[in-house]
Scaffold this motif. Sequence first.
Motif, PDB file in Angstrom:
ATOM      1  N   GLU A 186       0.817  -1.211   0.000  1.00  0.00           N
ATOM      2  CA  GLU A 186       0.000   0.000   0.000  1.00  0.00           C
ATOM      3  C   GLU A 186       0.862   1.278   0.000  1.00  0.00           C
ATOM      4  O   GLU A 186       0.619   2.205  -0.785  1.00  0.00           O
ATOM      5  CB  GLU A 186      -0.915  -0.024   1.243  1.00  0.00           C
ATOM      6  CG  GLU A 186      -1.868   1.130   1.374  1.00  0.00           C
ATOM      7  CD  GLU A 186      -3.037   1.076   0.406  1.00  0.00           C
ATOM      8  OE1 GLU A 186      -3.229   0.043  -0.258  1.00  0.00           O
ATOM      9  OE2 GLU A 186      -3.741   2.096   0.307  1.00  0.00           O
ATOM     10  N   ASP A 187       1.884   1.318   0.866  1.00  0.00           N
ATOM     11  CA  ASP A 187       2.662   2.564   0.974  1.00  0.00           C
ATOM     12  C   ASP A 187       3.499   2.812  -0.273  1.00  0.00           C
ATOM     13  O   ASP A 187       3.651   3.944  -0.720  1.00  0.00           O
ATOM     14  CB  ASP A 187       3.512   2.576   2.256  1.00  0.00           C
ATOM     15  CG  ASP A 187       4.512   1.423   2.264  1.00  0.00           C
ATOM     16  OD1 ASP A 187       4.149   0.319   1.798  1.00  0.00           O
ATOM     17  OD2 ASP A 187       5.652   1.628   2.719  1.00  0.00           O
ATOM     18  N   VAL A 188       4.026   1.745  -0.872  1.00  0.00           N
ATOM     19  CA  VAL A 188       4.787   1.922  -2.119  1.00  0.00           C
ATOM     20  C   VAL A 188       3.866   2.428  -3.222  1.00  0.00           C
ATOM     21  O   VAL A 188       4.182   3.386  -3.934  1.00  0.00           O
ATOM     22  CB  VAL A 188       5.470   0.599  -2.535  1.00  0.00           C
ATOM     23  CG1 VAL A 188       5.969   0.684  -3.974  1.00  0.00           C
ATOM     24  CG2 VAL A 188       6.628   0.276  -1.592  1.00  0.00           C
ATOM     25  N   PHE A 189       2.687   1.805  -3.326  1.00  0.00           N
ATOM     26  CA  PHE A 189       1.748   2.230  -4.367  1.00  0.00           C
ATOM     27  C   PHE A 189       1.360   3.707  -4.191  1.00  0.00           C
ATOM     28  O   PHE A 189       1.329   4.475  -5.155  1.00  0.00           O
ATOM     29  CB  PHE A 189       0.494   1.353  -4.368  1.00  0.00           C
ATOM     30  CG  PHE A 189      -0.574   1.852  -5.310  1.00  0.00           C
ATOM     31  CD1 PHE A 189      -0.342   1.919  -6.682  1.00  0.00           C
ATOM     32  CD2 PHE A 189      -1.804   2.284  -4.826  1.00  0.00           C
ATOM     33  CE1 PHE A 189      -1.311   2.398  -7.556  1.00  0.00           C
ATOM     34  CE2 PHE A 189      -2.784   2.760  -5.692  1.00  0.00           C
ATOM     35  CZ  PHE A 189      -2.529   2.818  -7.053  1.00  0.00           C
ATOM     36  N   LEU A 190       1.088   4.099  -2.950  1.00  0.00           N
ATOM     37  CA  LEU A 190       0.688   5.491  -2.705  1.00  0.00           C
ATOM     38  C   LEU A 190       1.787   6.472  -3.128  1.00  0.00           C
ATOM     39  O   LEU A 190       1.503   7.536  -3.664  1.00  0.00           O
ATOM     40  CB  LEU A 190       0.325   5.703  -1.232  1.00  0.00           C
ATOM     41  CG  LEU A 190      -1.013   5.086  -0.819  1.00  0.00           C
ATOM     42  CD1 LEU A 190      -1.284   5.312   0.664  1.00  0.00           C
ATOM     43  CD2 LEU A 190      -2.159   5.651  -1.663  1.00  0.00           C
ATOM     44  N   ARG A 191       3.039   6.083  -2.909  1.00  0.00           N
ATOM     45  CA  ARG A 191       4.135   6.978  -3.330  1.00  0.00           C
ATOM     46  C   ARG A 191       4.260   7.005  -4.851  1.00  0.00           C
ATOM     47  O   ARG A 191       4.426   8.058  -5.455  1.00  0.00           O
ATOM     48  CB  ARG A 191       5.449   6.528  -2.701  1.00  0.00           C
ATOM     49  CG  ARG A 191       5.606   6.955  -1.233  1.00  0.00           C
ATOM     50  CD  ARG A 191       7.070   6.898  -0.792  1.00  0.00           C
ATOM     51  NE  ARG A 191       7.605   5.537  -0.832  1.00  0.00           N
ATOM     52  CZ  ARG A 191       7.516   4.662   0.187  1.00  0.00           C
ATOM     53  NH1 ARG A 191       6.927   5.013   1.310  1.00  0.00           N
ATOM     54  NH2 ARG A 191       8.018   3.461   0.067  1.00  0.00           N
ATOM     55  N   LEU A 192       4.152   5.824  -5.464  1.00  0.00           N
ATOM     56  CA  LEU A 192       4.386   5.754  -6.915  1.00  0.00           C
ATOM     57  C   LEU A 192       3.237   6.373  -7.717  1.00  0.00           C
ATOM     58  O   LEU A 192       3.441   6.933  -8.788  1.00  0.00           O
ATOM     59  CB  LEU A 192       4.605   4.302  -7.355  1.00  0.00           C
ATOM     60  CG  LEU A 192       5.869   3.627  -6.804  1.00  0.00           C
ATOM     61  CD1 LEU A 192       6.008   2.232  -7.411  1.00  0.00           C
ATOM     62  CD2 LEU A 192       7.124   4.460  -7.111  1.00  0.00           C
ATOM     63  N   ARG A 193       2.012   6.266  -7.179  1.00  0.00           N
ATOM     64  CA  ARG A 193       0.872   6.774  -7.959  1.00  0.00           C
ATOM     65  C   ARG A 193       0.911   8.294  -8.086  1.00  0.00           C
ATOM     66  O   ARG A 193       0.277   8.854  -8.977  1.00  0.00           O
ATOM     67  CB  ARG A 193      -0.459   6.324  -7.355  1.00  0.00           C
ATOM     68  CG  ARG A 193      -0.880   7.120  -6.140  1.00  0.00           C
ATOM     69  CD  ARG A 193      -2.201   6.653  -5.614  1.00  0.00           C
ATOM     70  NE  ARG A 193      -3.292   6.881  -6.548  1.00  0.00           N
ATOM     71  CZ  ARG A 193      -4.544   6.532  -6.287  1.00  0.00           C
ATOM     72  NH1 ARG A 193      -4.834   5.895  -5.166  1.00  0.00           N
ATOM     73  NH2 ARG A 193      -5.495   6.796  -7.137  1.00  0.00           N
ATOM     74  N   GLN A 194       1.657   8.961  -7.201  1.00  0.00           N
ATOM     75  CA  GLN A 194       1.816  10.419  -7.341  1.00  0.00           C
ATOM     76  C   GLN A 194       2.391  10.766  -8.718  1.00  0.00           C
ATOM     77  O   GLN A 194       2.026  11.771  -9.316  1.00  0.00           O
ATOM     78  CB  GLN A 194       2.767  10.961  -6.262  1.00  0.00           C
ATOM     79  CG  GLN A 194       2.128  11.135  -4.909  1.00  0.00           C
ATOM     80  CD  GLN A 194       1.031  12.202  -4.941  1.00  0.00           C
ATOM     81  OE1 GLN A 194      -0.155  11.873  -4.894  1.00  0.00           O
ATOM     82  NE2 GLN A 194       1.430  13.454  -5.054  1.00  0.00           N
ATOM     83  N   TYR A 195       3.312   9.922  -9.182  1.00  0.00           N
ATOM     84  CA  TYR A 195       3.953  10.174 -10.481  1.00  0.00           C
ATOM     85  C   TYR A 195       2.955   9.992 -11.620  1.00  0.00           C
ATOM     86  O   TYR A 195       3.047  10.635 -12.651  1.00  0.00           O
ATOM     87  CB  TYR A 195       5.148   9.237 -10.683  1.00  0.00           C
ATOM     88  CG  TYR A 195       6.309   9.540  -9.769  1.00  0.00           C
ATOM     89  CD1 TYR A 195       7.390  10.277 -10.241  1.00  0.00           C
ATOM     90  CD2 TYR A 195       6.319   9.117  -8.447  1.00  0.00           C
ATOM     91  CE1 TYR A 195       8.457  10.575  -9.410  1.00  0.00           C
ATOM     92  CE2 TYR A 195       7.389   9.408  -7.609  1.00  0.00           C
ATOM     93  CZ  TYR A 195       8.447  10.139  -8.095  1.00  0.00           C
ATOM     94  OH  TYR A 195       9.497  10.437  -7.271  1.00  0.00           O
ATOM     95  N   LEU A 196       2.011   9.071 -11.405  1.00  0.00           N
ATOM     96  CA  LEU A 196       1.003   8.798 -12.427  1.00  0.00           C
ATOM     97  C   LEU A 196      -0.064   9.894 -12.422  1.00  0.00           C
ATOM     98  O   LEU A 196      -0.486  10.375 -13.472  1.00  0.00           O
ATOM     99  CB  LEU A 196       0.357   7.439 -12.122  1.00  0.00           C
ATOM    100  CG  LEU A 196      -0.546   6.804 -13.167  1.00  0.00           C
ATOM    101  CD1 LEU A 196       0.219   6.532 -14.444  1.00  0.00           C
ATOM    102  CD2 LEU A 196      -1.135   5.493 -12.624  1.00  0.00           C
TER     103      LEU A 196
END
Lengths: 327, 327
Positions: free
Chosen positions: B178-188
């Motif tokens: 969850e935490d990795v996805f939340l950080r990476l989705r900012q770029y998307l």
Amino acid sequence: MKAGEFTLIKQYFDRPVPEGFLGVGDDAAILSVPLGQSLVVCKDMLVQGRHFVPDVSAHSLGHKSLAVNLSDLAAMGAKPLGFLLGLGVPKAEHAWLSEYALGLHALADQTGCPLIGGDTVCSQDIVISITALGTLPQGHPGLRRNAAQAGDDIWISGVLGAADVALQHQLGQITLSEDVFLRLRQYLDYPTPRLALGQGLLGLAHAAIDISDGLLQDLSHVLNASGCGAELVLADVPIHPDLACLSFEKAQIAALQGGDVYELCFTAPAGLRDQIDALGLALSVQLTRIGQIQAQPGLFGLHGDGQLTPLAPEGFDHFAHEHKDNV
Amino acid sequence: MKAGEFTLIKQYFDRPVPEGFLGVGDDAAILSVPLGQSLVVCKDMLVQGRHFVPDVSAHSLGHKSLAVNLSDLAAMGAKPLGFLLGLGVPKAEHAWLSEYALGLHALADQTGCPLIGGDTVCSQDIVISITALGTLPQGHPGLRRNAAQAGDDIWISGVLGAADVALQHQLGQITLSEDVFLRLRQYLDYPTPRLALGQGLLGLAHAAIDISDGLLQDLSHVLNASGCGAELVLADVPIHPDLACLSFEKAQIAALQGGDVYELCFTAPAGLRDQIDALGLALSVQLTRIGQIQAQPGLFGLHGDGQLTPLAPEGFDHFAHEHKDNV
């Protein structure tokens, strides 16, 4: 659809651009706005099923999608500089794309307004979003909607009602003879943006608008923005002669309310009538005085018997394009 | 939908425009291009189901639809001047429109790029067509795709792979914590257009491009336009640290091929390394040298073991946005 197909699409639109432009193919287009000119920019979106029928001729759609934007430039008094094309199509169909590009480029060439960039995408329905760029002499306010003044004459270019009646025939609401329909559909499919007229009116007209949403509705936009009213002499509103095959009432409603019209409605001081008549003659564009701007708000029609009745600008929900509204 | 609803929509977008602009509400916008500046114009179209999922956050869509256009300006080295919005929506939904407008205006304010006009229409799917205007010092060619020269260093801003991996997670192809996805989705969802970097590179870089279609594909566009080739040092391509949770191979593929990235890839003479490093420091933007432009055509990857293998820029059909191509 494969990406390669979309790379191919640009071949339909990739043409040499004038000296000093960087056109199609980079991240953005670069162009020079001539010294002493301001930039004028407008954008109209056309959506299948809303602004055109799915089986409309691609050639006429190419013409019309640029024409409606050039008409907005004309209504500001601007001279075209170039345009960007956003095109969404469900698939890369050679016949459709080449016809569309032909219609588009024919009008672009005729009006000196080259394609300088844009974007093509895959979409469920056809969507066309053109941005047209033009110029105005720097410091000139252009022909704005909010500049009408009490006492101004109200003028209209051309003759009205043709596009609306052609559309009614296409929708099966009325039946026209074949030759009348063929003449009237030209106004629907190949509207002429009044570019030379708009530029000629700089320094003469106060306010101007193209009446793509119909005379009454678009004139109301001018009145609201300018904080004034108007009296229209109904008998003076010029109706396309082919509408003589309809009852006078039907023809007049089409002329007053019918949309998809790319004529200019403008207001100008009464003292400039001779100059405006001369401009119309010089450009071979019929220009007709149809009323006067009043200080009191409200839009009224003067009938042949001297009666003055309010004209309602609203309620023309049967025109598909009225769902469109400038942001 | 009633026309009135569309008249209402403009309330979400109608804001005061800077001195000297005529903005929202007339036939067209009028603006001055500052003396000594050329105009730069670009246009990207985003279509629901193709460039974004129907349930994407309206706020992020507002941000992103402007960001992708500002990124094109950045890749030319241009400074934003203003933008036009073409927006097609199925209905006038208050919650969606106000969120969309918030996201849009937040980035507009942050980048000094006001909304100056446009068009809203009713469409089956959401369609967004933004035209962004910017300026370049007159006579400056900008950062063009065709200007790379043999011997140039190849540079990339930021770190790569984040948006692609976030998308893979959203599509259910991989599972992130969850935490990795939340950080990476900012770029998307909230990409940052590299505007200051683009402007800072004028006079330093030869060619530049934003790598929205992925590093390999967009670098290939530069190589083809410039008539040269390149060698990439694969180990030097900067990968987002959160991609350490994937196999190195998967992370590297995401970094090299993943789309929806709004970093700048640019080429510059080797003699300017210090100045470019200083620019990155001044702007707090990571800038990494990842290879060299070669006179011989072809794109090659240099592996850790000294092997040189061809890198294929094509065939990334799994990226929805690659169906998009600049006209």
